[in-house]
Design a protein around this motif. Structure first.
Motif, short mmCIF file in Angstrom:
data_model
loop_
_atom_site.label_atom_id
_atom_site.label_comp_id
_atom_site.label_asym_id
_atom_site.label_seq_id
_atom_site.Cartn_x
_atom_site.Cartn_y
_atom_site.Cartn_z
N VAL A 51 0.69 -1.26 0.12
CA VAL A 51 0.04 0.08 -0.03
C VAL A 51 0.97 1.40 -0.04
O VAL A 51 0.72 2.28 -0.77
CB VAL A 51 -0.86 0.22 1.25
CG1 VAL A 51 -1.78 1.43 1.53
CG2 VAL A 51 -1.95 -0.91 1.18
N ARG A 84 2.99 1.96 -3.40
CA ARG A 84 1.99 1.98 -4.77
C ARG A 84 2.60 3.37 -5.50
O ARG A 84 2.70 4.49 -4.60
CB ARG A 84 0.67 2.13 -4.41
CG ARG A 84 0.14 0.88 -4.25
CD ARG A 84 -1.43 1.08 -3.87
NE ARG A 84 -1.91 -0.39 -3.45
CZ ARG A 84 -3.07 -0.59 -2.64
NH1 ARG A 84 -3.81 0.38 -2.66
NH2 ARG A 84 -3.43 -2.14 -2.51
N PHE A 113 1.45 7.22 -4.11
CA PHE A 113 0.97 7.26 -2.56
C PHE A 113 1.53 8.21 -1.79
O PHE A 113 0.70 8.95 -1.09
CB PHE A 113 1.34 5.99 -1.87
CG PHE A 113 0.89 5.95 -0.46
CD1 PHE A 113 -0.25 5.64 -0.20
CD2 PHE A 113 1.89 6.29 0.47
CE1 PHE A 113 -0.82 5.61 1.14
CE2 PHE A 113 1.34 6.22 1.95
CZ PHE A 113 0.13 5.83 2.23
N ARG A 167 -0.87 11.17 -2.66
CA ARG A 167 -2.08 11.12 -2.22
C ARG A 167 -1.81 11.37 -0.79
O ARG A 167 -2.92 12.07 -0.13
CB ARG A 167 -2.36 9.69 -2.41
CG ARG A 167 -2.90 9.58 -3.76
CD ARG A 167 -3.57 8.03 -3.98
NE ARG A 167 -4.59 7.70 -3.01
CZ ARG A 167 -4.53 6.73 -2.11
NH1 ARG A 167 -3.77 5.71 -2.54
NH2 ARG A 167 -5.67 6.29 -1.33
N GLU A 183 -10.60 6.32 2.58
CA GLU A 183 -9.84 5.07 1.72
C GLU A 183 -8.51 4.93 2.48
O GLU A 183 -8.21 3.74 2.54
CB GLU A 183 -9.61 5.75 0.38
CG GLU A 183 -8.90 6.80 0.36
CD GLU A 183 -9.57 8.19 0.30
OE1 GLU A 183 -8.91 9.13 -0.05
OE2 GLU A 183 -10.49 8.21 0.82
N ILE A 184 -7.80 5.79 3.09
CA ILE A 184 -6.63 5.37 3.58
C ILE A 184 -6.80 4.64 4.94
O ILE A 184 -5.99 3.59 5.01
CB ILE A 184 -6.13 6.61 4.11
CG1 ILE A 184 -4.32 6.32 4.41
CG2 ILE A 184 -6.43 7.37 5.34
CD1 ILE A 184 -3.52 5.91 3.43
N ASP A 188 -9.37 2.35 5.36
CA ASP A 188 -9.65 1.23 4.97
C ASP A 188 -8.71 0.42 4.13
O ASP A 188 -8.96 -0.99 4.12
CB ASP A 188 -11.09 1.44 3.93
CG ASP A 188 -12.31 1.60 4.83
OD1 ASP A 188 -12.14 1.41 5.92
OD2 ASP A 188 -13.10 2.12 4.14
N THR A 189 -7.85 1.07 3.24
CA THR A 189 -7.10 0.63 2.43
C THR A 189 -5.88 -0.36 3.02
O THR A 189 -5.42 -1.45 2.89
CB THR A 189 -6.18 1.36 1.46
OG1 THR A 189 -7.30 1.93 0.60
CG2 THR A 189 -5.36 0.87 0.43
N ILE A 190 -5.62 0.12 4.26
CA ILE A 190 -4.57 -0.28 5.16
C ILE A 190 -5.16 -1.39 6.06
O ILE A 190 -4.75 -2.58 6.39
CB ILE A 190 -3.81 0.58 5.84
CG1 ILE A 190 -3.12 1.73 4.84
CG2 ILE A 190 -2.83 0.10 6.86
CD1 ILE A 190 -2.61 2.98 5.34
N GLU A 200 -7.82 -3.01 6.08
CA GLU A 200 -8.58 -4.33 5.62
C GLU A 200 -7.43 -5.47 5.94
O GLU A 200 -8.28 -6.51 6.03
CB GLU A 200 -9.01 -4.06 4.39
CG GLU A 200 -7.75 -4.05 3.38
CD GLU A 200 -8.35 -3.70 1.94
OE1 GLU A 200 -9.61 -3.90 1.63
OE2 GLU A 200 -7.60 -3.72 1.03
N HIS A 201 -6.22 -5.13 6.08
CA HIS A 201 -5.30 -6.33 6.27
C HIS A 201 -4.93 -6.67 7.72
O HIS A 201 -4.17 -7.35 8.14
CB HIS A 201 -4.14 -5.85 5.57
CG HIS A 201 -4.38 -5.78 4.07
ND1 HIS A 201 -4.39 -6.65 3.08
CD2 HIS A 201 -4.02 -4.42 3.58
CE1 HIS A 201 -4.50 -5.90 1.94
NE2 HIS A 201 -4.38 -4.85 2.03
#
Length: 159
Positions: free
Chosen positions: A38, A41, A44, A47, A95-96, A98-100, A102-103
């Motif tokens: 993540v 990318r 990133f 962003r 999104e930040i 959730d993207t991280i 979620e793992h």
């Protein structure tokens, strides 16, 4: 100046107008590599800068994988109230998280109505917290930089 000794409504120490925020999560088995990806990318970093600007109260942020990439720490310093800070993340940059996260195990998503309880369950209050200029907010710093820049331009024009 000493740290605020009032019992906060949420975890985390306050120092002046700034608070610390430290979270610890267990990564899902084998997901440490995905978390690292993540941050690697393309785009990133750009962003991240844009997301920090959207929050407007974030002084700094650190994400650290440790214990052979099985644990994840997120640590930040921010201005203002804990609940408003989480609300800003949910509204401005969902999104930040959730993207991280979620793992990580049992992460319900930033829009989940119980997200604040989930965060508190993973938050640890620092043993000590110090800021060099504790009463200066991000907005104060940005204003000071604009004033300094304008003053420097004025001096340059006078030469």
């Amino acid at each position: 100046m000493t740290a605020n000794t009032d019992k906060p409504s949420r975890p985390g120490m306050k120092f002046g107008r700034t608070s610390e925020f430290t979270l610890f999560f267990k990564a899902k088995p084998g997901h440490g590599k995905l978390i690292r990806e993540v941050f690697e990318r393309p785009g990133f970093e750009d962003r991240r800068k844009e997301m920090s600007a959207r929050i407007g109260t974030l002084h700094d942020a650190r994400w650290v994988l440790f214990d052979d990439d099985t644990c994840l720490m997120s640590a930040t310093n921010f201005d203002g109230d804990w609940d408003a800070y989480i609300d800003d993340f949910a509204a401005q940059i969902p999104e930040i998280f959730d993207t991280i996260l979620e793992h990580t195990g049992d992460y319900p998503g930033i829009k989940d109505p119980d997200i604040k309880d989930h965060i508190v369950a993973h938050q640890a209050t620092a043993c000590s917290y110090f800021r060099t200029i504790p009463d200066t907010t991000v907005k104060d710093l940005q204003k000071a930089l604009r004033v300094q820049d304008a003053f420097q331009r004025l001096l340059d024009e006078a030469n």
